[in-house]
Design an enzyme around this catalytic site. Structure first.
Site, PDB file in Angstrom:
ATOM      1  N   LYS A 283       0.849  -1.202   0.000  1.00  0.00           N
ATOM      2  CA  LYS A 283       0.000   0.000   0.000  1.00  0.00           C
ATOM      3  C   LYS A 283       0.887   1.255   0.000  1.00  0.00           C
ATOM      4  O   LYS A 283       0.605   2.215  -0.726  1.00  0.00           O
ATOM      5  CB  LYS A 283      -0.947  -0.030   1.211  1.00  0.00           C
ATOM      6  CG  LYS A 283      -2.028  -1.107   1.061  1.00  0.00           C
ATOM      7  CD  LYS A 283      -2.774  -1.423   2.345  1.00  0.00           C
ATOM      8  CE  LYS A 283      -3.666  -2.662   2.149  1.00  0.00           C
ATOM      9  NZ  LYS A 283      -4.313  -3.141   3.367  1.00  0.00           N
TER      10      LYS A 283
ATOM     11  N   GLN B  46      -4.683  -2.117   9.709  1.00  0.00           N
ATOM     12  CA  GLN B  46      -4.474  -3.403   9.047  1.00  0.00           C
ATOM     13  C   GLN B  46      -4.973  -4.546   9.938  1.00  0.00           C
ATOM     14  O   GLN B  46      -4.580  -4.653  11.099  1.00  0.00           O
ATOM     15  CB  GLN B  46      -2.976  -3.584   8.727  1.00  0.00           C
ATOM     16  CG  GLN B  46      -2.657  -4.850   7.955  1.00  0.00           C
ATOM     17  CD  GLN B  46      -3.274  -4.882   6.556  1.00  0.00           C
ATOM     18  OE1 GLN B  46      -3.207  -3.907   5.806  1.00  0.00           O
ATOM     19  NE2 GLN B  46      -3.897  -5.998   6.197  1.00  0.00           N
TER      20      GLN B  46
ATOM     21  N   ASP C   5     -11.216   2.086   4.187  1.00  0.00           N
ATOM     22  CA  ASP C   5     -11.446   0.644   4.030  1.00  0.00           C
ATOM     23  C   ASP C   5     -12.939   0.336   3.929  1.00  0.00           C
ATOM     24  O   ASP C   5     -13.322  -0.782   3.586  1.00  0.00           O
ATOM     25  CB  ASP C   5     -10.862  -0.119   5.237  1.00  0.00           C
ATOM     26  CG  ASP C   5      -9.574  -0.858   4.896  1.00  0.00           C
ATOM     27  OD1 ASP C   5      -9.321  -1.064   3.696  1.00  0.00           O
ATOM     28  OD2 ASP C   5      -8.839  -1.224   5.827  1.00  0.00           O
TER      29      ASP C   5
END
Ligand code: NAP
Length: 290
Positions: free
Chosen positions: A52, A96, A119
């Site tokens: 990312k 994450q 997200d």
């Protein structure tokens, strides 16, 4: 059989995003800024966060990674999230997953400001997605939709069987494909670990989305001729190479591919599309804030 090439598609979208970022900057705007929180030392999570970061630099975004040891408390993490929520320089951020067992993931997700939740995991964004309202669509389902759209794959009236019902893949992709409109209008069947005789469903499917995390689960005798198969699964299995592992999908590619009209490879299919979708969401967050 045509390969749904996620890497190539994502690379093309990266160029478009990079051009938009340069246009913003040349007009005196800020570079979009994505932050990521990484807790602990899980190898796969480190790899995902590194990809990312790399993708951010390729499109001209700023990126920041906050790394914390596995033994931090939930309270500490919630306080770090609050800091990111109010940090005017951060457009969006992700935590994450998975988190260490002693930290409640839903509490953490709930603490993220929905306007920075790139997200798309916060209940507000999940709710908007279910209602078909504009929102941050979580990255993997968004990537799948974009890939199907890129290859002009007809979804209207098709029977789509989704394997897996997780909140981050199975459930949202089933929702999106069943909604009215482009890259929707499917009749969707969702299968999971309690489904009896999965093969009887997959054999009826025009489109199969496999997201269960069981390596090479979908075999050729479970797929009808001409089906479109999207393999979301990524499992590391031991291999005799320098990494000590290789990545395997949920689909037995060698035997299934010859029967398909379209199929994604692993790696190089859904994975790169997930990362590009996170970048698209971050750009959207930056636009909203501007
Ligand atoms: P998850 O949260 O573990 O969910 C797995 C789902 O599969 C559950 O709904 C489970 O059913 C179902 N399942 C498990 N074994 C099954 C079986 N034998 N038959 C039928 N259903 C079964 O996983 P996830 O986060 O959705 O991820 C799924 C896979 O996609 C993993 O390999 C993951 O690494 C990969 N992934 C890839 C990307 C990408 O960017 N390419 C992104 C996210 C995830 P129950 O609900 O009944 O337990």
């Amino acid at each position: 059989m045509i390969l749904l090439n996620g890497k190539e598609t994502a690379d093309a979208i990266k160029l478009e995003i990079a051009a938009e970022v340069e246009a913003i900057v040349s007009k005196g705007g800020r570079r979009p800024h994505l932050a990521a929180i990484l807790v602990g030392d899980d190898g796969a999570s480190r790899t995902y966060v590194a990809s990312k970061e790399k993708a951010c630099s390729q499109v001209g975004f700023k990126s920041t990674v906050l790394r914390f040891p596995a033994d931090i408390t939930e309270q500490f993490l919630l306080e770090e999230i609050t800091k990111l929520n109010v940090d005017a320089d951060i457009d969006g951020f992700i935590v994450q997953l998975p988190l260490p067992k002693h930290i409640n993931e839903q509490n953490v997700i709930n603490a993220i400001d929905p306007s920075k939740d790139v997200d798309g995991f916060h209940p507000v964004n999940v709710g908007k997605l279910s209602l078909g309202e504009p929102t941050f669509i979580s990255a993997t389902p968004y990537g799948i939709i974009t890939l199907l759209e890129h290859y002009n794959i007809e979804t209207k009236g098709k029977h789509c069987v989704v394997l897996g019902r997780s909140n981050i893949v199975g459930r949202p992709i089933a929702n999106l494909l069943s909604q009215k409109g482009a890259v929707g209008d499917c009749t969707v069947t969702m299968c999971h670990s309690r489904t009896k005789d999965i093969k009887s469903y997959t054999l009826q499917a025009d489109i199969i989305i496999a997201a269960i995390g069981v390596p090479q689960f979908l075999k050729s005798d479970m797929v009808k001729e001409g089906a479109v198969v999207v393999d979301v699964g990524i499992t590391r299995i031991p291999a005799d190479n320098k990494n000590g592992f290789r990545l395997v999908g949920d689909v037995d590619f060698e035997t299934v591919a010859p029967k398909c009209s379209y199929i994604t490879p692993v790696p190089g299919g859904v994975g790169p599309m997930t990362i590009i979708s996170l970048l698209k969401n971050t750009l959207r967050a930056a636009r909203n804030r501007a």
